[in-house]
Design a protein around this motif. Structure first.
Motif, PDB file in Angstrom:
ATOM      1  N   LYS A 163       0.853  -1.185   0.000  1.00 52.73           N
ATOM      2  CA  LYS A 163       0.000   0.000   0.000  1.00 52.73           C
ATOM      3  C   LYS A 163       0.891   1.238   0.000  1.00 52.73           C
ATOM      4  N   PRO A 164       0.615   2.182  -0.891  1.00 50.88           N
ATOM      5  CA  PRO A 164       1.487   3.357  -1.002  1.00 50.88           C
ATOM      6  C   PRO A 164       1.737   4.076   0.329  1.00 50.88           C
ATOM      7  N   GLU A 165       0.708   4.267   1.116  1.00 53.39           N
ATOM      8  CA  GLU A 165       0.877   4.974   2.384  1.00 53.39           C
ATOM      9  C   GLU A 165       1.803   4.205   3.330  1.00 53.39           C
ATOM     10  N   ASP A 166       1.670   2.862   3.338  1.00 48.89           N
ATOM     11  CA  ASP A 166       2.540   2.037   4.184  1.00 48.89           C
ATOM     12  C   ASP A 166       3.990   2.111   3.713  1.00 48.89           C
ATOM     13  N   LEU A 167       4.175   2.140   2.398  1.00 50.19           N
ATOM     14  CA  LEU A 167       5.532   2.203   1.856  1.00 50.19           C
ATOM     15  C   LEU A 167       6.191   3.545   2.161  1.00 50.19           C
ATOM     16  N   LEU A 168       5.425   4.625   2.135  1.00 52.96           N
ATOM     17  CA  LEU A 168       5.996   5.930   2.497  1.00 52.96           C
ATOM     18  C   LEU A 168       6.553   5.893   3.911  1.00 52.96           C
ATOM     19  N   ILE A 169       5.814   5.292   4.825  1.00 50.13           N
ATOM     20  CA  ILE A 169       6.274   5.185   6.214  1.00 50.13           C
ATOM     21  C   ILE A 169       7.486   4.259   6.298  1.00 50.13           C
ATOM     22  N   LYS A 170       7.404   3.090   5.642  1.00 50.28           N
ATOM     23  CA  LYS A 170       8.507   2.108   5.683  1.00 50.28           C
ATOM     24  C   LYS A 170       9.833   2.725   5.240  1.00 50.28           C
ATOM     25  N   TYR A 171       9.790   3.546   4.205  1.00 49.54           N
ATOM     26  CA  TYR A 171      11.019   4.105   3.652  1.00 49.54           C
ATOM     27  C   TYR A 171      11.391   5.473   4.225  1.00 49.54           C
ATOM     28  N   GLY A 172      10.710   5.877   5.307  1.00 49.22           N
ATOM     29  CA  GLY A 172      11.074   7.121   5.987  1.00 49.22           C
ATOM     30  C   GLY A 172      10.646   8.375   5.256  1.00 49.22           C
ATOM     31  N   LEU A 173       9.464   8.325   4.616  1.00 49.03           N
ATOM     32  CA  LEU A 173       8.989   9.450   3.821  1.00 49.03           C
ATOM     33  C   LEU A 173       7.700  10.052   4.386  1.00 49.03           C
ATOM     34  N   GLY A 174       7.408   9.781   5.635  1.00 47.12           N
ATOM     35  CA  GLY A 174       6.186  10.268   6.257  1.00 47.12           C
ATOM     36  C   GLY A 174       6.318  11.685   6.795  1.00 47.12           C
ATOM     37  N   VAL A 175       5.219  12.197   7.286  1.00 46.75           N
ATOM     38  CA  VAL A 175       5.180  13.547   7.861  1.00 46.75           C
ATOM     39  C   VAL A 175       6.182  13.662   9.000  1.00 46.75           C
ATOM     40  N   LYS A 176       6.231  12.658   9.876  1.00 49.13           N
ATOM     41  CA  LYS A 176       7.161  12.690  11.016  1.00 49.13           C
ATOM     42  C   LYS A 176       8.615  12.757  10.549  1.00 49.13           C
ATOM     43  N   ASP A 177       8.901  12.113   9.427  1.00 47.36           N
ATOM     44  CA  ASP A 177      10.265  12.137   8.893  1.00 47.36           C
ATOM     45  C   ASP A 177      10.644  13.525   8.386  1.00 47.36           C
ATOM     46  N   VAL A 178       9.687  14.215   7.772  1.00 45.71           N
ATOM     47  CA  VAL A 178       9.939  15.585   7.301  1.00 45.71           C
ATOM     48  C   VAL A 178      10.142  16.505   8.503  1.00 45.71           C
ATOM     49  N   ILE A 179       9.339  16.331   9.538  1.00 44.56           N
ATOM     50  CA  ILE A 179       9.487  17.136  10.757  1.00 44.56           C
ATOM     51  C   ILE A 179      10.872  16.934  11.365  1.00 44.56           C
ATOM     52  N   ALA A 180      11.290  15.685  11.503  1.00 43.65           N
ATOM     53  CA  ALA A 180      12.604  15.388  12.089  1.00 43.65           C
ATOM     54  C   ALA A 180      13.730  15.990  11.249  1.00 43.65           C
ATOM     55  N   ALA A 181      13.619  15.903   9.930  1.00 42.90           N
ATOM     56  CA  ALA A 181      14.642  16.472   9.051  1.00 42.90           C
ATOM     57  C   ALA A 181      14.710  17.986   9.198  1.00 42.90           C
ATOM     58  N   ALA A 182      13.558  18.635   9.316  1.00 46.06           N
ATOM     59  CA  ALA A 182      13.531  20.098   9.489  1.00 46.06           C
ATOM     60  C   ALA A 182      14.248  20.489  10.778  1.00 46.06           C
ATOM     61  N   LYS A 183      13.995  19.763  11.827  1.00 44.28           N
ATOM     62  CA  LYS A 183      14.645  20.067  13.113  1.00 44.28           C
ATOM     63  C   LYS A 183      16.155  19.835  13.035  1.00 44.28           C
ATOM     64  N   ARG A 184      16.570  18.780  12.346  1.00 46.23           N
ATOM     65  CA  ARG A 184      18.016  18.535  12.159  1.00 46.23           C
ATOM     66  C   ARG A 184      18.657  19.663  11.358  1.00 46.23           C
ATOM     67  N   GLY A 185      17.986  20.094  10.299  1.00 43.92           N
ATOM     68  CA  GLY A 185      18.515  21.183   9.477  1.00 43.92           C
ATOM     69  C   GLY A 185      18.670  22.475  10.245  1.00 43.92           C
ATOM     70  N   ILE A 186      17.649  22.805  11.019  1.00 41.71           N
ATOM     71  CA  ILE A 186      17.714  24.031  11.835  1.00 41.71           C
ATOM     72  C   ILE A 186      18.856  23.953  12.843  1.00 41.71           C
ATOM     73  N   ALA A 187      19.056  22.789  13.431  1.00 34.56           N
ATOM     74  CA  ALA A 187      20.148  22.619  14.408  1.00 34.56           C
ATOM     75  C   ALA A 187      21.522  22.787  13.784  1.00 34.56           C
ATOM     76  N   ARG A 188      21.636  22.577  12.478  1.00 31.78           N
ATOM     77  CA  ARG A 188      22.919  22.679  11.782  1.00 31.78           C
ATOM     78  C   ARG A 188      23.243  24.092  11.318  1.00 31.78           C
ATOM     79  N   LYS A 189      22.328  25.028  11.449  1.00 34.20           N
ATOM     80  CA  LYS A 189      22.589  26.398  10.974  1.00 34.20           C
ATOM     81  C   LYS A 189      23.766  27.006  11.695  1.00 34.20           C
TER      82      LYS A 189
END
Length: 176
Positions: free
Chosen positions: A150-176
């Motif tokens: 299922k596409p939605e399940d695969l997005l989560i499995k491969y780290g492409l979910g909303v939570k993954d985008v949130i975590a990446a944003a926080k990592r990026g901000i921490a690197r400024k």
């Protein structure tokens, strides 16, 4: 290389491709997905500014545009201001939109349902390294083979979910 984010953008992209001289690759997904863009807002090579923000810019393509908008809403609840840019055309890349955005936020996240190597994130990193080195976090498939499901399940499995985008944003901000 065009990767629309919803039905309206896919329809508009198809019309634009029909009027385009030269080869085009149109990539789009199969899941039922929210329709959130306005008809007629698509132009090959011009990124769409979806949401303003000052702390981080999220450059997203395809279905990850919706996930990025949802992530930006969640980040706002935490006091983090995230800009979201829809990069529906990966080639030619809208260099000006990308450079203008990071001039403001000073960090970026790329979000795509594609391999990390050779995708949107790589293209943006190459552009930024030549013009304005910037911390970049990538939300993408990390060098693994795709599976069926299922596409939605695969997005989560491969780290492409909303939570993954949130975590990446926080990592990026921490690197400024």
């Amino acid at each position: 290389v065009i990767n629309p984010c919803d039905y309206n953008q896919t329809k508009d992209a198809t019309i634009a491709i029909a009027n385009h001289q030269g080869p085009v690759y149109l990539r789009f997904g199969r899941p039922k997905w929210p329709i959130f863009t306005e008809e007629g807002s698509f132009k090959i090579g011009e990124a769409l500014h979806m949401r303003s923000g000052s702390d981080v810019t999220i450059f997203a393509t395809g279905h990850l545009v919706w996930n990025s908008l949802e992530a930006a809403k969640a980040l706002a609840e935490e006091g983090i201001s995230a800009e979201v840019i829809n990069i529906h055309t990966i080639k030619p890349l809208d260099n000006k939109a990308i450079l203008d955005a990071v001039a403001n936020t000073k960090c970026a996240v790329t979000a795509e349902e594609h391999q990390m190597n050779g995708g949107l994130g790589d293209s943006i990193c190459q552009l930024l390294s030549r013009h304005t080195p910037t911390p970049v976090e990538m939300v993408a498939v990390d060098d693994s083979f795709g599976e069926s499901g299922k596409p939605e399940d695969l997005l989560i499995k491969y780290g492409l979910g909303v939570k993954d985008v949130i975590a990446a944003a926080k990592r990026g901000i921490a690197r400024k």
